[in-house]
Design a protein around this motif. Sequence first.
Motif, PDB file in Angstrom:
ATOM      1  N   ARG A  78       9.532   5.805   7.719  1.00 34.68           N
ATOM      2  CA  ARG A  78       9.593   6.702   8.881  1.00 34.68           C
ATOM      3  C   ARG A  78       9.658   5.929  10.187  1.00 34.68           C
ATOM      4  O   ARG A  78      10.443   6.255  11.086  1.00 34.68           O
ATOM      5  CB  ARG A  78       8.352   7.605   8.896  1.00 34.68           C
ATOM      6  CG  ARG A  78       8.363   8.621   7.778  1.00 34.68           C
ATOM      7  CD  ARG A  78       7.060   9.373   7.705  1.00 34.68           C
ATOM      8  NE  ARG A  78       6.928  10.026   6.403  1.00 34.68           N
ATOM      9  CZ  ARG A  78       5.807  10.542   5.947  1.00 34.68           C
ATOM     10  NH1 ARG A  78       4.712  10.499   6.672  1.00 34.68           N
ATOM     11  NH2 ARG A  78       5.768  11.126   4.767  1.00 34.68           N
ATOM     12  N   GLU A  79       8.832   4.895  10.315  1.00 33.85           N
ATOM     13  CA  GLU A  79       8.820   4.125  11.569  1.00 33.85           C
ATOM     14  C   GLU A  79      10.162   3.431  11.800  1.00 33.85           C
ATOM     15  O   GLU A  79      10.628   3.351  12.935  1.00 33.85           O
ATOM     16  CB  GLU A  79       7.696   3.077  11.538  1.00 33.85           C
ATOM     17  CG  GLU A  79       6.293   3.645  11.647  1.00 33.85           C
ATOM     18  CD  GLU A  79       6.011   4.288  13.003  1.00 33.85           C
ATOM     19  OE1 GLU A  79       6.646   3.895  13.982  1.00 33.85           O
ATOM     20  OE2 GLU A  79       5.159   5.201  13.049  1.00 33.85           O
ATOM     21  N   ASP A  87       3.575  -5.246  13.149  1.00 32.47           N
ATOM     22  CA  ASP A  87       2.301  -5.324  13.864  1.00 32.47           C
ATOM     23  C   ASP A  87       1.577  -3.987  13.821  1.00 32.47           C
ATOM     24  O   ASP A  87       0.357  -3.940  13.737  1.00 32.47           O
ATOM     25  CB  ASP A  87       2.536  -5.756  15.315  1.00 32.47           C
ATOM     26  CG  ASP A  87       2.890  -7.226  15.395  1.00 32.47           C
ATOM     27  OD1 ASP A  87       2.500  -7.949  14.453  1.00 32.47           O
ATOM     28  OD2 ASP A  87       3.558  -7.635  16.354  1.00 32.47           O
ATOM     29  N   LEU A  88       2.348  -2.924  13.863  1.00 31.98           N
ATOM     30  CA  LEU A  88       1.740  -1.599  13.805  1.00 31.98           C
ATOM     31  C   LEU A  88       1.135  -1.331  12.435  1.00 31.98           C
ATOM     32  O   LEU A  88       0.033  -0.794  12.316  1.00 31.98           O
ATOM     33  CB  LEU A  88       2.805  -0.543  14.135  1.00 31.98           C
ATOM     34  CG  LEU A  88       2.346   0.903  14.183  1.00 31.98           C
ATOM     35  CD1 LEU A  88       1.405   1.114  15.337  1.00 31.98           C
ATOM     36  CD2 LEU A  88       3.545   1.819  14.309  1.00 31.98           C
ATOM     37  N   LEU A  89       1.856  -1.726  11.409  1.00 36.96           N
ATOM     38  CA  LEU A  89       1.408  -1.419  10.043  1.00 36.96           C
ATOM     39  C   LEU A  89       0.671  -2.576   9.383  1.00 36.96           C
ATOM     40  O   LEU A  89       0.244  -2.454   8.252  1.00 36.96           O
ATOM     41  CB  LEU A  89       2.602  -1.044   9.157  1.00 36.96           C
ATOM     42  CG  LEU A  89       3.523   0.085   9.582  1.00 36.96           C
ATOM     43  CD1 LEU A  89       4.531   0.360   8.494  1.00 36.96           C
ATOM     44  CD2 LEU A  89       2.744   1.344   9.843  1.00 36.96           C
ATOM     45  N   GLN A  90       0.576  -3.708  10.063  1.00 40.21           N
ATOM     46  CA  GLN A  90      -0.073  -4.888   9.482  1.00 40.21           C
ATOM     47  C   GLN A  90       0.596  -5.310   8.173  1.00 40.21           C
ATOM     48  O   GLN A  90       0.016  -5.237   7.089  1.00 40.21           O
ATOM     49  CB  GLN A  90      -1.563  -4.602   9.220  1.00 40.21           C
ATOM     50  CG  GLN A  90      -2.367  -4.498  10.484  1.00 40.21           C
ATOM     51  CD  GLN A  90      -2.433  -5.829  11.205  1.00 40.21           C
ATOM     52  OE1 GLN A  90      -3.028  -6.772  10.724  1.00 40.21           O
ATOM     53  NE2 GLN A  90      -1.802  -5.914  12.358  1.00 40.21           N
ATOM     54  N   ALA A 134       0.579   4.226   1.281  1.00 37.48           N
ATOM     55  CA  ALA A 134       0.813   4.931   2.545  1.00 37.48           C
ATOM     56  C   ALA A 134       1.810   4.171   3.408  1.00 37.48           C
ATOM     57  O   ALA A 134       2.534   4.764   4.203  1.00 37.48           O
ATOM     58  CB  ALA A 134      -0.490   5.119   3.293  1.00 37.48           C
ATOM     59  N   LYS A 135       1.842   2.840   3.225  1.00 39.15           N
ATOM     60  CA  LYS A 135       2.746   2.048   4.047  1.00 39.15           C
ATOM     61  C   LYS A 135       4.205   2.226   3.638  1.00 39.15           C
ATOM     62  O   LYS A 135       5.094   1.971   4.438  1.00 39.15           O
ATOM     63  CB  LYS A 135       2.343   0.568   3.993  1.00 39.15           C
ATOM     64  CG  LYS A 135       1.079   0.303   4.791  1.00 39.15           C
ATOM     65  CD  LYS A 135       0.712  -1.143   4.845  1.00 39.15           C
ATOM     66  CE  LYS A 135      -0.630  -1.281   5.575  1.00 39.15           C
ATOM     67  NZ  LYS A 135      -1.086  -2.652   5.599  1.00 39.15           N
ATOM     68  N   MET A 173       0.826  -1.221   0.000  1.00 37.24           N
ATOM     69  CA  MET A 173       0.000   0.000   0.000  1.00 37.24           C
ATOM     70  C   MET A 173       0.852   1.259   0.000  1.00 37.24           C
ATOM     71  O   MET A 173       1.856   1.330   0.704  1.00 37.24           O
ATOM     72  CB  MET A 173      -0.912  -0.017   1.211  1.00 37.24           C
ATOM     73  CG  MET A 173      -1.931  -1.111   1.068  1.00 37.24           C
ATOM     74  SD  MET A 173      -2.868  -1.336   2.532  1.00 37.24           S
ATOM     75  CE  MET A 173      -3.286  -3.046   2.372  1.00 37.24           C
ATOM     76  N   GLY A 196       5.676   5.108   2.933  1.00 37.63           N
ATOM     77  CA  GLY A 196       6.152   6.223   3.742  1.00 37.63           C
ATOM     78  C   GLY A 196       6.189   5.882   5.210  1.00 37.63           C
ATOM     79  O   GLY A 196       7.164   6.162   5.908  1.00 37.63           O
ATOM     80  N   ALA A 197       5.122   5.218   5.687  1.00 38.78           N
ATOM     81  CA  ALA A 197       5.036   4.906   7.113  1.00 38.78           C
ATOM     82  C   ALA A 197       6.155   3.957   7.524  1.00 38.78           C
ATOM     83  O   ALA A 197       6.741   4.115   8.593  1.00 38.78           O
ATOM     84  CB  ALA A 197       3.677   4.285   7.419  1.00 38.78           C
TER      85      ALA A 197
END
Lengths: 593, 72
Positions: free
Chosen positions: A515-516, A564-567, A508-509, A506, A511-512
């Motif tokens: 960053r994470e 786990d945070l982002l699945q 958005a994932k 995905m 970028g996420a």
Amino acid sequence: MTRTRVIGSRVGLGFRCRAGVVADPKRPEGAGRMERPEQGLGEPDSHPRANGCSLTGYGALRNGYVRGLPETETEIHHIAHNGGLYKRPFNEAFEETPMLVAVLTYVGYGVLTLFGYLRDFLRQWKIEKCNHASEREEQKDFVPLYQDFENFYTRNLYMRIRDSWNRPICSVPGAKVDMMERLSHDYNWTFTYTGRVIKDVINMGSYNYLGFAQNTGICKEAAAKVLTQYGAGVCSTRQEMGNLDKHEELEKLVARFLGVEAAMTYGMGFSTNSMNIPALVGKGCLILSDELNHASLVLGARLSGATIRIFKHNNMQSLEKLLRDAIVHGQPRTRRPWKKILILVEGIYSMEGSIVRLPEVIALKKKYKSYLYLDEAHSIGALGLTGRGVVEYFGLNPEDVDVMMGTFTKSFGAAGGYIGGKKELIDYLRTHSHSAVYATSLSPPVMEQILTSMKCIMGEDGTTFGKECVQQLAENTRYFRRRLKEMGFIIYGNEDSPVVPLMLYMPAKIGAFGREMLKRNIGVVVVGFPATPIIESRARFCVSAAHTKEILDIVLKELDEVADLLQLKYSRHRLVPLLDRPFDETTYEETED
Amino acid sequence: MDIKHAKDYLYWLYYQYLLVTCCYVLEPWEQSMFHTIFITVFAMVVYTAYVFIPIHIHLAFEFFSHIYDDSW
């Protein structure tokens, strides 16, 4: 005008096994594909299947899926039994994109596209300022430059997550790296540096396979010594004044390392490909290129003026069909035979992490009397028992590969590229290659880095350090890949390949994830659309011998948390052998021009 | 303790919603616009369902009960 179509690899049900390429001489022409009846699929793999693929383990289902993998011995050992061409197991499996994930990915792109159109509308009516490049007033009536999809993508999708790319670093890119902190106040259109440095970020992005990218140790000392002795470079080409004794020494060593007659070195890896392919083939020749080949090979092939046909990634049936068609039909219109047929493949594909099916490619090459150009940019140093690349990995003879190309940028921690092969080939290239005529020769300290690291890998420095590095890399790769699989990620590629793509899907994932991971002090490379198909966004880890087990464990622990945070644990443990992998529409295009 | 847990879970759900719909990468004003549209559409769907589904079910029930009454 005949039209050849590459037939899709995934049609209908039934586990499709492809016939062996060479080892099956009795097979009639045209029977390249055989539907395998379903009756035999449930049984464990007691005997090698007559042609194509075998599945070990139990409970193989109708179309090649294996459900609910138990603990051990359940990996899919997808070995193409092509007459025992392979001397070692070739474990390359692939997991399909789950349907729900694919749908949600498209939904995400839909939302982003709609907002992109909204923003473009606002920019056009001057309601908001356009930060991106745009036409000047006097160019108004010309053909629009910034309206195609790539520009739309850059402006409206890439810009939103641009902080995950091009991060400036300020130390040597070893196992850990220092990164400069930066901030954006206008949503990634511009960045400002805070002046702070993020110390000791674990580096999972560099192609530092053997860990020779370091600013201490024997390589650095040797390079520094040569720098004082020779200077930084002579600013001339190899054919003029740029030829030093170091160049000759390096070329002899490279030839010895590869096990070929002669070798030639160049100052730039990219131009080794893009400038030497035009010297080897030209008009009236045919290039058969893997669809996922690197941009440098693609550029070289286009510059050469030869006809280019694309075969599906690592798909030997597709390659054989193209070869056979090329020989049967010859050149379009005139029907003259092709002057030369050159097959372009890479050792390890840097986006997929897959390893080329070299034994089969060589068998095909011999059968159809074509030439083989092997780009070992990622595999040299990283594969094989003593780091001699994909040829050693499969236990083959280097003389079977006509052109061995590789770079010094990755495993050797230096810069430049080489070509190895027969002496006639290298002598020809010395006079005809654009890189040899026009490009500046390699700089002596860089050469010394290559010389020292290569001697170290060969064990000629009197230690076993190089050999340990190669073994450490193989160990790290297997450990990292195994743990990721156990954790339930979808990863691509061969289990021995140090390039590990982890699927994110995905937008958005992307970028996420970047960053994470940086928040947890881990630097990763995320890859999105122009480099991959639009829904197959991924993070790419490059395992290095410089990573210790502790570092990898930290990465895995943090990865678990982020996942786990982002699945991100998409895997349902249903692997499909790589041959049955569906491919992009792009490969179905006409191949005849 | 339970409240904190529930709050964390709700935040996690919201985060998943952000990621899947790509709200995560939108600018704040775009985000609020998207939320507004999303909530409006969702509320309308729920309201329509609340108003019409019972009526339709009732009508369907009556229709079928008549058919079966006739056939027997």
